[in-house]
Design an enzyme around this catalytic site. Structure first.
Site, PDB file in Angstrom:
ATOM      1  N   PRO A  31       0.412   9.998  -1.767  1.00 46.43           N
ATOM      2  CA  PRO A  31       0.354   9.781  -3.214  1.00 46.43           C
ATOM      3  C   PRO A  31       1.553  10.311  -4.000  1.00 46.43           C
ATOM      4  O   PRO A  31       1.634  10.081  -5.194  1.00 46.43           O
ATOM      5  CB  PRO A  31      -0.920  10.519  -3.620  1.00 46.43           C
ATOM      6  CG  PRO A  31      -1.116  11.559  -2.582  1.00 46.43           C
ATOM      7  CD  PRO A  31      -0.494  11.068  -1.316  1.00 46.43           C
ATOM      8  N   ASP A  54       8.072   0.377  -2.219  1.00 46.21           N
ATOM      9  CA  ASP A  54       7.683  -0.156  -3.520  1.00 46.21           C
ATOM     10  C   ASP A  54       7.571   0.970  -4.541  1.00 46.21           C
ATOM     11  O   ASP A  54       7.875   2.118  -4.240  1.00 46.21           O
ATOM     12  CB  ASP A  54       6.421  -1.029  -3.441  1.00 46.21           C
ATOM     13  CG  ASP A  54       5.342  -0.395  -2.623  1.00 46.21           C
ATOM     14  OD1 ASP A  54       5.048   0.776  -2.887  1.00 46.21           O
ATOM     15  OD2 ASP A  54       4.794  -1.068  -1.727  1.00 46.21           O
ATOM     16  N   LYS A  76       6.613  -4.448  -6.802  1.00 44.64           N
ATOM     17  CA  LYS A  76       5.158  -4.532  -6.757  1.00 44.64           C
ATOM     18  C   LYS A  76       4.460  -3.776  -7.859  1.00 44.64           C
ATOM     19  O   LYS A  76       3.367  -3.287  -7.667  1.00 44.64           O
ATOM     20  CB  LYS A  76       4.606  -4.047  -5.419  1.00 44.64           C
ATOM     21  CG  LYS A  76       4.693  -5.090  -4.348  1.00 44.64           C
ATOM     22  CD  LYS A  76       3.385  -5.177  -3.653  1.00 44.64           C
ATOM     23  CE  LYS A  76       3.492  -6.120  -2.496  1.00 44.64           C
ATOM     24  NZ  LYS A  76       2.732  -5.689  -1.378  1.00 44.64           N
ATOM     25  N   THR A 137      -4.479   8.648   1.190  1.00 46.70           N
ATOM     26  CA  THR A 137      -4.683   7.693   0.104  1.00 46.70           C
ATOM     27  C   THR A 137      -4.826   8.438  -1.236  1.00 46.70           C
ATOM     28  O   THR A 137      -5.192   9.611  -1.272  1.00 46.70           O
ATOM     29  CB  THR A 137      -5.910   6.809   0.400  1.00 46.70           C
ATOM     30  OG1 THR A 137      -5.959   5.770  -0.578  1.00 46.70           O
ATOM     31  CG2 THR A 137      -7.210   7.600   0.346  1.00 46.70           C
ATOM     32  N   ALA A 138      -4.509   7.727  -2.316  1.00 43.77           N
ATOM     33  CA  ALA A 138      -4.511   8.353  -3.639  1.00 43.77           C
ATOM     34  C   ALA A 138      -5.825   9.084  -3.912  1.00 43.77           C
ATOM     35  O   ALA A 138      -5.824  10.203  -4.428  1.00 43.77           O
ATOM     36  CB  ALA A 138      -4.259   7.305  -4.716  1.00 43.77           C
ATOM     37  N   MET A 189      -6.252   1.297  -9.720  1.00 41.52           N
ATOM     38  CA  MET A 189      -5.737   0.242 -10.606  1.00 41.52           C
ATOM     39  C   MET A 189      -6.687  -0.039 -11.775  1.00 41.52           C
ATOM     40  O   MET A 189      -6.908  -1.191 -12.130  1.00 41.52           O
ATOM     41  CB  MET A 189      -5.503  -1.049  -9.803  1.00 41.52           C
ATOM     42  CG  MET A 189      -4.415  -0.906  -8.768  1.00 41.52           C
ATOM     43  SD  MET A 189      -4.306  -2.306  -7.624  1.00 41.52           S
ATOM     44  CE  MET A 189      -5.522  -1.869  -6.404  1.00 41.52           C
ATOM     45  N   GLY A 218      -0.914  11.704  -9.766  1.00 38.09           N
ATOM     46  CA  GLY A 218      -1.500  12.849  -9.081  1.00 38.09           C
ATOM     47  C   GLY A 218      -0.642  13.349  -7.933  1.00 38.09           C
ATOM     48  O   GLY A 218       0.094  12.587  -7.309  1.00 38.09           O
TER      49      GLY A 218
HETATM   50  N1  SAH Z   1      -2.335   2.135  -0.815  1.00 36.65           N
HETATM   51  C1  SAH Z   1      -2.447   3.007  -1.974  1.00 36.65           C
HETATM   52  C2  SAH Z   1      -3.079   2.313  -3.166  1.00 36.65           C
HETATM   53  C3  SAH Z   1      -2.294   1.149  -3.688  1.00 36.65           C
HETATM   54  S1  SAH Z   1      -3.010   0.467  -5.139  1.00 36.65           S
HETATM   55  C4  SAH Z   1      -3.236   4.260  -1.581  1.00 36.65           C
HETATM   56  O1  SAH Z   1      -3.807   4.315  -0.499  1.00 36.65           O
HETATM   57  O2  SAH Z   1      -3.248   5.205  -2.370  1.00 36.65           O
HETATM   58  C5  SAH Z   1      -2.151   1.303  -6.408  1.00 36.65           C
HETATM   59  C6  SAH Z   1      -3.076   2.252  -7.152  1.00 36.65           C
HETATM   60  O3  SAH Z   1      -3.233   3.463  -6.441  1.00 36.65           O
HETATM   61  C7  SAH Z   1      -2.559   2.685  -8.493  1.00 36.65           C
HETATM   62  O4  SAH Z   1      -2.789   1.713  -9.473  1.00 36.65           O
HETATM   63  C8  SAH Z   1      -3.402   3.914  -8.726  1.00 36.65           C
HETATM   64  O5  SAH Z   1      -4.715   3.568  -9.110  1.00 36.65           O
HETATM   65  C9  SAH Z   1      -3.472   4.513  -7.346  1.00 36.65           C
HETATM   66  N2  SAH Z   1      -2.485   5.567  -7.129  1.00 36.65           N
HETATM   67  C10 SAH Z   1      -1.538   5.611  -6.180  1.00 36.65           C
HETATM   68  N3  SAH Z   1      -0.828   6.755  -6.232  1.00 36.65           N
HETATM   69  C11 SAH Z   1      -1.346   7.463  -7.265  1.00 36.65           C
HETATM   70  C12 SAH Z   1      -1.062   8.735  -7.837  1.00 36.65           C
HETATM   71  N4  SAH Z   1      -0.085   9.523  -7.351  1.00 36.65           N
HETATM   72  N5  SAH Z   1      -1.804   9.157  -8.879  1.00 36.65           N
HETATM   73  C13 SAH Z   1      -2.789   8.380  -9.380  1.00 36.65           C
HETATM   74  N6  SAH Z   1      -3.106   7.174  -8.883  1.00 36.65           N
HETATM   75  C14 SAH Z   1      -2.407   6.723  -7.837  1.00 36.65           C
END
Ligand code: SAH
Length: 284
Positions: A31, A54, A76, A137-138, A189, A218
């Site tokens: 993240p 991206d 993206k 993941t986020a 998102m 985050g």
């Molecule tokens: N593959 C990624 C998600 C891609 S979709 C994963 O596993 O995290 C993109 C969305 O991820 C963003 O719109 C947001 O909702 C979230 N996201 C990704 N990084 C983030 C971060 N550092 N802080 C908050 N939301 C994040």
């Protein structure tokens, strides 16, 4: 347990220089905080000939690439795909066929809302060797750094991850499945659709007082967190003028942040161990 027969396309050997033939590594970049990369991701990033990334991949992660690596931004952001998916897929194939070690960096985990499956589909069809490296993941990274345990046995026994992407201005969600007691909801998102999300959850039975939080960028030094309830969050977020990427967390567990919040964005954290020299990492 029966083992499946070896697949010629699989990358069975750890990468070593120079590469005899190219391969694509679909790497979860996490993240934002580079300390959250897996060792495998860290090592592959340092060995990359070419990196495609991206907008979600943080600068701190890109800074780990060797100075000699070619960096290709493939965009993206929402509705602003710098390169269409098909062109990205074809570029990965071409670069690998040129013998390059190609690192395809994806924010978070490549298989969670990341279209990672589509990219490797093409590689698989074209017989290009590939490997997938999971990432944090986020939802997991952001929840930890916001001090929100996604499940806590006193408050929640399930956690669901959904996308709040708007389609024709509305959210296509399974509302009855989401609006359940003792369940945490994490929405990717979801910033644009936040008012619709909160209204939908209330309409389908969640209390307007259900705690909810939204976290911008985050795990990074720019992290911002806004908390409220399903009734108040949308207005608070509008007042705070948050911008993507943001993650929404809904559920009683959000309350625990009052006690468990530990992360101070921008504050230097002492390293827990000396930096590992890449060459001395054990091979698989
Ligand atoms: N593959 C990624 C998600 C891609 S979709 C994963 O596993 O995290 C993109 C969305 O991820 C963003 O719109 C947001 O909702 C979230 N996201 C990704 N990084 C983030 C971060 N550092 N802080 C908050 N939301 C994040």
């Amino acid at each position: 347990m029966q083992r499946s027969p070896p697949d010629a396309r699989r990358v069975d050997t750890p990468p070593s220089r120079p590469s005899a033939s190219g391969a694509v590594y679909l790497v979860g970049a996490g993240p934002g905080d580079p300390e959250l990369l897996t060792l495998r991701a860290f090592r592959l990033i340092q060995l990359a000939d070419v990196a495609l990334y991206d907008h979600l991949v943080s600068k701190a992660v890109l800074d780990l690439l060797p100075a000699t690596a070619t960096r290709i931004y493939v965009g993206k952001e929402r509705d602003n795909h710098t390169l269409p998916q098909e062109q990205i897929n074809q570029m990965l194939v071409r670069l690998a066929r040129e013998g390059k070690r190609v690192v395809r960096l994806k924010g978070g985990d490549p298989f969670l809302f990341g279209r990672g499956g589509e990219e490797i589909d093409t590689l698989s069809a074209e017989g290009v060797p590939f490997e997938i490296v999971p990432g944090i993941t986020a939802a997991l990274g952001v929840a930890s750094y916001a001090g929100i345990p996604l499940t806590h046995r006193d408050h929640s026994q399930a956690c669901v991850f959904v996308t709040g992407h708007l389609k024709n201005g509305s959210m296509d969600l399974d509302w009855p499945a989401l609006a359940r007691p003792r369940q945490t909801i994490v929405v990717y998102m979801g910033l644009l659709g936040l008012p619709a999300l909160c209204a939908g959850l209330i309409e389908h039975g969640l209390s307007p007082d259900t705690p909810a939080a939204i976290v911008q960028q985050g795990t990074t030094s720019e992290q911002r967190v806004v908390t409220g309830t399903l009734q108040t969050l949308a207005q608070r977020v509008a007042d705070a003028m948050l911008t993507p990427p943001t993650l929404i967390i809904v559920g009683e567990v959000v309350r625990l942040r009052e006690r468990l919040n530990w992360f101070r964005p921008g504050e230097e954290r002492p390293p827990v161990a000396p930096r590992l020299p890449v060459a001395s990492l054990p091979d698989r």
